[in-house]
Design a protein around this motif. Structure first.
Motif, PDB file in Angstrom:
ATOM      1  N   LYS A 259       0.826  -1.216   0.000  1.00 21.76           N
ATOM      2  CA  LYS A 259       0.000   0.000   0.000  1.00 21.76           C
ATOM      3  C   LYS A 259       0.859   1.264   0.000  1.00 21.76           C
ATOM      4  N   LEU A 260       2.063   1.182   0.534  1.00 25.64           N
ATOM      5  CA  LEU A 260       2.974   2.312   0.615  1.00 25.64           C
ATOM      6  C   LEU A 260       4.176   2.077  -0.286  1.00 25.64           C
ATOM      7  N   LEU A 261       4.733   3.154  -0.770  1.00 28.98           N
ATOM      8  CA  LEU A 261       5.966   3.107  -1.547  1.00 28.98           C
ATOM      9  C   LEU A 261       6.958   4.063  -0.913  1.00 28.98           C
ATOM     10  N   ALA A 262       8.117   3.555  -0.510  1.00 32.33           N
ATOM     11  CA  ALA A 262       9.181   4.399   0.029  1.00 32.33           C
ATOM     12  C   ALA A 262      10.051   4.879  -1.127  1.00 32.33           C
ATOM     13  N   VAL A 263      10.345   6.177  -1.126  1.00 31.97           N
ATOM     14  CA  VAL A 263      11.165   6.787  -2.181  1.00 31.97           C
ATOM     15  C   VAL A 263      12.234   7.644  -1.525  1.00 31.97           C
ATOM     16  N   ALA A 264      13.486   7.399  -1.873  1.00 30.39           N
ATOM     17  CA  ALA A 264      14.579   8.260  -1.428  1.00 30.39           C
ATOM     18  C   ALA A 264      14.975   9.144  -2.598  1.00 30.39           C
ATOM     19  N   ALA A 265      15.065  10.452  -2.346  1.00 29.17           N
ATOM     20  CA  ALA A 265      15.470  11.404  -3.386  1.00 29.17           C
ATOM     21  C   ALA A 265      16.331  12.471  -2.729  1.00 29.17           C
ATOM     22  N   GLY A 266      17.581  12.569  -3.157  1.00 32.24           N
ATOM     23  CA  GLY A 266      18.488  13.510  -2.507  1.00 32.24           C
ATOM     24  C   GLY A 266      18.690  13.125  -1.053  1.00 32.24           C
ATOM     25  N   ASN A 267      18.470  14.075  -0.146  1.00 32.90           N
ATOM     26  CA  ASN A 267      18.609  13.759   1.279  1.00 32.90           C
ATOM     27  C   ASN A 267      17.251  13.647   1.970  1.00 32.90           C
ATOM     28  N   THR A 268      16.219  13.342   1.200  1.00 32.62           N
ATOM     29  CA  THR A 268      14.886  13.157   1.770  1.00 32.62           C
ATOM     30  C   THR A 268      14.419  11.719   1.606  1.00 32.62           C
ATOM     31  N   VAL A 269      13.461  11.330   2.435  1.00 30.47           N
ATOM     32  CA  VAL A 269      12.791  10.041   2.309  1.00 30.47           C
ATOM     33  C   VAL A 269      11.294  10.304   2.234  1.00 30.47           C
ATOM     34  N   ASN A 270      10.653   9.791   1.205  1.00 29.02           N
ATOM     35  CA  ASN A 270       9.219   9.953   1.007  1.00 29.02           C
ATOM     36  C   ASN A 270       8.537   8.612   1.224  1.00 29.02           C
ATOM     37  N   ILE A 271       7.419   8.596   1.929  1.00 32.92           N
ATOM     38  CA  ILE A 271       6.584   7.403   2.015  1.00 32.92           C
ATOM     39  C   ILE A 271       5.260   7.765   1.365  1.00 32.92           C
ATOM     40  N   ILE A 272       5.017   7.219   0.193  1.00 33.21           N
ATOM     41  CA  ILE A 272       3.852   7.593  -0.601  1.00 33.21           C
ATOM     42  C   ILE A 272       2.701   6.640  -0.308  1.00 33.21           C
ATOM     43  N   ASP A 273       1.549   7.203   0.057  1.00 35.44           N
ATOM     44  CA  ASP A 273       0.324   6.426   0.179  1.00 35.44           C
ATOM     45  C   ASP A 273      -0.269   6.312  -1.226  1.00 35.44           C
ATOM     46  N   ILE A 274      -0.204   5.128  -1.798  1.00 33.83           N
ATOM     47  CA  ILE A 274      -0.640   4.948  -3.171  1.00 33.83           C
ATOM     48  C   ILE A 274      -2.140   5.186  -3.313  1.00 33.83           C
ATOM     49  N   ASP A 275      -2.894   4.925  -2.260  1.00 38.01           N
ATOM     50  CA  ASP A 275      -4.341   5.079  -2.305  1.00 38.01           C
ATOM     51  C   ASP A 275      -4.748   6.539  -2.497  1.00 38.01           C
ATOM     52  N   THR A 276      -4.017   7.456  -1.864  1.00 41.67           N
ATOM     53  CA  THR A 276      -4.363   8.884  -1.922  1.00 41.67           C
ATOM     54  C   THR A 276      -3.397   9.711  -2.767  1.00 41.67           C
ATOM     55  N   ASP A 277      -2.363   9.080  -3.312  1.00 45.20           N
ATOM     56  CA  ASP A 277      -1.370   9.760  -4.151  1.00 45.20           C
ATOM     57  C   ASP A 277      -0.659  10.900  -3.412  1.00 45.20           C
ATOM     58  N   THR A 278      -0.438  10.746  -2.127  1.00 50.29           N
ATOM     59  CA  THR A 278       0.181  11.825  -1.358  1.00 50.29           C
ATOM     60  C   THR A 278       1.288  11.290  -0.454  1.00 50.29           C
ATOM     61  N   SER A 279       2.122  12.226  -0.024  1.00 52.30           N
ATOM     62  CA  SER A 279       3.089  11.938   1.026  1.00 52.30           C
ATOM     63  C   SER A 279       2.377  11.939   2.371  1.00 52.30           C
ATOM     64  N   LEU A 280       2.751  11.006   3.227  1.00 53.10           N
ATOM     65  CA  LEU A 280       2.086  10.923   4.525  1.00 53.10           C
ATOM     66  C   LEU A 280       2.606  11.973   5.492  1.00 53.10           C
ATOM     67  N   HIS A 281       3.815  12.432   5.308  1.00 55.74           N
ATOM     68  CA  HIS A 281       4.423  13.355   6.262  1.00 55.74           C
ATOM     69  C   HIS A 281       5.094  14.506   5.524  1.00 55.74           C
ATOM     70  N   SER A 282       5.678  15.405   6.269  1.00 54.80           N
ATOM     71  CA  SER A 282       6.171  16.654   5.699  1.00 54.80           C
ATOM     72  C   SER A 282       7.417  16.466   4.855  1.00 54.80           C
ATOM     73  N   GLN A 283       7.600  17.393   3.904  1.00 56.21           N
ATOM     74  CA  GLN A 283       8.818  17.418   3.096  1.00 56.21           C
ATOM     75  C   GLN A 283       9.916  18.072   3.914  1.00 56.21           C
ATOM     76  N   ALA A 284      11.010  17.362   4.064  1.00 57.59           N
ATOM     77  CA  ALA A 284      12.116  17.905   4.842  1.00 57.59           C
ATOM     78  C   ALA A 284      13.365  17.090   4.572  1.00 57.59           C
ATOM     79  N   LYS A 285      14.470  17.569   5.083  1.00 55.23           N
ATOM     80  CA  LYS A 285      15.739  16.864   4.922  1.00 55.23           C
ATOM     81  C   LYS A 285      15.884  15.877   6.078  1.00 55.23           C
ATOM     82  N   VAL A 286      15.942  14.584   5.748  1.00 57.03           N
ATOM     83  CA  VAL A 286      16.036  13.593   6.809  1.00 57.03           C
ATOM     84  C   VAL A 286      17.482  13.238   7.133  1.00 57.03           C
TER      85      VAL A 286
END
Length: 413
Positions: A274-301
């Motif tokens: 149901k979720l897709l983890a994406v690393a891009a640059g120095n961020t980590v995105n966890i995408i909820d495929i059902d809603t097409d959105t990031s679950l949490h804020s955009q920031a440098k992890v």
């Protein structure tokens, strides 16, 4: 979905670090698409080659280590809109329940559990130097009987775990391979390459690629299969573009772009997907495929580029590695719940242990580290002569593999 810490320093990729292992090459060339094969899987991995089998003494985990903790903010940040899925992948968005056990609940257990972790050993059981160049990715088949690896030599290497024979696939990529993943419960596997393509192969056949996926306009840095809808695979490139593909179809069924580009990784949540983890640059995105959105804020992890992301087997926790640290995140809250500092060891790869879910294995320069998140203990194990670009494990057999820029692939238990 993007996770967050306070550091903002950006690390410039180097030729021997994350850039080599994640897919930034010098040139990009597209090969003509091949016709999907109609052959049925058969046979096995033939041809033995230069395989060296080595037995080494076990290493015991128990060295002291320190770890800090950080948390993310909760500002929402949506991704760009996806192109609609085709009808045959609507079930992708199902909300099937997974295994809800909390792997970190064992933190509350008694001393006997802590002592068992401190006595954990890691031994090298086999090694192979088939490649003539840097190896940057590896992955086990679902049954643990095959180990695939690839890298700068631009070809796929297949290692049979039953008899330790080695086979290779034709060199069809025109630039180095950046990632390799088996299709669940199959002998098929996918490769992503700096040549801008994704290719599908069958390990049980001697022929070339079954299918060539074209559409990325830049270096493709990662690929992964959906754990349930196994005809679906996902890839990303170093411009932050994410594409979903269906085996047997040439056009991408869905396209999106993360707001921060850069060399990246994609990994589906295990079991459910149901979720897709994406690393891009120095961020980590966890995408909820059902809603097409990031679950949490955009920031440098991380303070530098994220080199690796991996899920635990339950799909509740995600680990990310950069040169200076490894962090463990809760997928539900987006909070960083554990952190391990590298102390200069150039962390490049990480996986959860196939037998001990509270232990991470971290690859750095020449060494792997066993890190117990339960009590923050860690042990450094000499492993390679170069950077350990990738780690893989087989939950079924308990085997662990490491792939290095020193051209070796090693097997551990």
């Amino acid at each position: 979905i993007i996770l967050d810490t306070q550091n903002s320093r950006k690390r410039k990729p180097t030729s021997s670090g994350a850039a080599n292992s994640t897919g930034t090459g010098n040139t990009v060339g597209h090969s003509p698409p091949s016709t999907p094969s109609t052959h049925t899987p058969g046979g096995g991995i033939p041809v033995a080659s230069n395989v060296n089998i080595a037995q080494k003494s076990s290493m015991v985990c128990g060295a002291d280590g320190t770890s800090g903790f950080a948390s993310s903010s909760n500002q929402m940040d949506n991704l760009d809109s996806f192109v609609d899925f085709e009808d045959n992948v609507d079930s992708f968005l199902s909300n099937d329940d997974g295994d809800g056990r909390d792997i970190f609940a064992a933190l509350k257990k008694g001393p006997s559990e802590q002592e068992s972790l401190k006595s954990l050993s890691l031994s090298e059981v086999a090694n192979n130097r088939a490649s003539n160049n840097k190896v940057v990715c590896c992955h086990f088949s679902t049954d643990g009987k095959l180990l695939a690896s690839a890298g700068h030599e631009k070809k796929v290497f297949l290692w049979n775990m039953d008899n330790f024979s080695m086979d290779t696939k034709p060199e069809e990529h025109t630039n180095f391979i950046t990632d390799i993943r088996f299709r669940p419960n199959s002998t098929q596997l996918a490769t992503s390459s700096s040549d801008g393509t994704v290719r599908l192969w069958n390990a049980a056949e001697r022929n070339g690629a079954l299918q060539n996926f074209l559409g990325h306009s830049s270096h493709v840095t990662s690929v992964d299969f959906h754990p349930k809808l196994t005809e679906i695979l996902c890839s990303c490139d170093d411009n932050g573009e994410i594409r979903f593909w269906t085996v047997g179809q040439n056009a991408a069924s869905r396209v999106s772009r993360v707001k921060q580009g850069g060399t990246g990784r994609v990994r589906f949540q295990p079991r459910i997907g149901k979720l897709l983890a994406v690393a891009a640059g120095n961020t980590v995105n966890i995408i909820d495929i059902d809603t097409d959105t990031s679950l949490h804020s955009q920031a440098k992890v991380h303070s530098g580029e994220v080199n690796c992301i991996c899920w635990d087997e339950t799909g509740e926790y995600l680990a990310s590695a950069s040169q200076d640290s490894v962090k463990v995140w809760s997928a539900a809250s987006g909070q960083c719940i554990h952190e391990l500092r590298s102390h200069g060891n150039q962390y490049q790869s990480c996986i959860f242990h196939p037998r001990y879910p509270k232990v991470l294995i971290v690859g750095g320069y020449q060494t792997v580290e066993l890190w117990s998140v339960a009590d923050n203990q860690r042990n450094v194990v000499p492993a390679h002569e170069g950077l350990i670009a990738a780690l893989a494990h087989s939950p079924l057999t308990g085997s662990i593999a490491s792939a290095s820029h020193d051209r070796w692939v090693k097997l551990w238990k």
